[in-house]
Design a protein around this motif. Structure first.
Motif, mmCIF file in Angstrom:
data_model
loop_
_atom_site.group_PDB
_atom_site.id
_atom_site.type_symbol
_atom_site.label_atom_id
_atom_site.label_comp_id
_atom_site.label_asym_id
_atom_site.label_seq_id
_atom_site.Cartn_x
_atom_site.Cartn_y
_atom_site.Cartn_z
ATOM 1 N N THR A 154 41.518 54.511 2.658
ATOM 2 C CA THR A 154 40.990 55.548 3.558
ATOM 3 C C THR A 154 39.465 55.615 3.494
ATOM 4 N N LEU A 173 38.031 52.621 5.414
ATOM 5 C CA LEU A 173 38.057 52.861 6.861
ATOM 6 C C LEU A 173 36.921 53.792 7.280
ATOM 7 N N ALA A 174 36.634 54.806 6.477
ATOM 8 C CA ALA A 174 35.548 55.734 6.793
ATOM 9 C C ALA A 174 34.196 55.016 6.756
ATOM 10 N N GLN A 205 33.691 51.844 7.256
ATOM 11 C CA GLN A 205 33.663 50.895 8.368
ATOM 12 C C GLN A 205 33.277 51.550 9.688
ATOM 13 N N GLN A 206 33.401 52.860 9.784
ATOM 14 C CA GLN A 206 32.965 53.550 10.992
ATOM 15 C C GLN A 206 31.441 53.490 11.124
ATOM 16 N N TYR A 207 30.744 53.395 9.988
ATOM 17 C CA TYR A 207 29.282 53.376 9.987
ATOM 18 C C TYR A 207 28.715 51.966 9.881
ATOM 19 N N ASP A 261 30.239 47.933 9.696
ATOM 20 C CA ASP A 261 31.447 47.109 9.753
ATOM 21 C C ASP A 261 31.091 45.640 9.584
#
Length: 90
Positions: free
Chosen positions: A13, A16-17, A19-21, A23
């Protein structure tokens, strides 16, 4: 510093967080301030430079010209003067 694979050290989790900023790029995560070590703590660099600087000061006091010291130690004359001044004032 060594690289670690994010998938090996971060919970899914959190990954994934992140990777939002960012990647697929490199990111540096600094040490926590309470875990920081002073420069040279893990190596002998500090001691080596201290010994070199004492040697430079000793040679200068013995009359060795700054230009010769700069050439001998692969430093600029300005760096030699800084070393001498720091040793005499510190």
């Amino acid at each position: 510093m060594s690289y670690k694979k994010a998938t090996d050290v971060l919970p899914h989790t959190l990954l994934l967080a992140v990777q939002q900023y960012i990647d697929g790029e490199y990111i540096y995560i600094p040490r926590r301030s309470d875990k920081k070590q002073p420069w040279g703590a893990n190596t002998q660099t500090r001691q080596t430079l201290r010994a070199r600087n004492r040697e430079i000061l000793s040679k200068r006091r013995a009359g060795c010209p700054v230009a010769e010291l700069a050439s001998q130690y692969f430093l600029s004359e300005k760096a030699i003067y800084k070393i001498i001044n720091a040793a005499e004032n510190g």
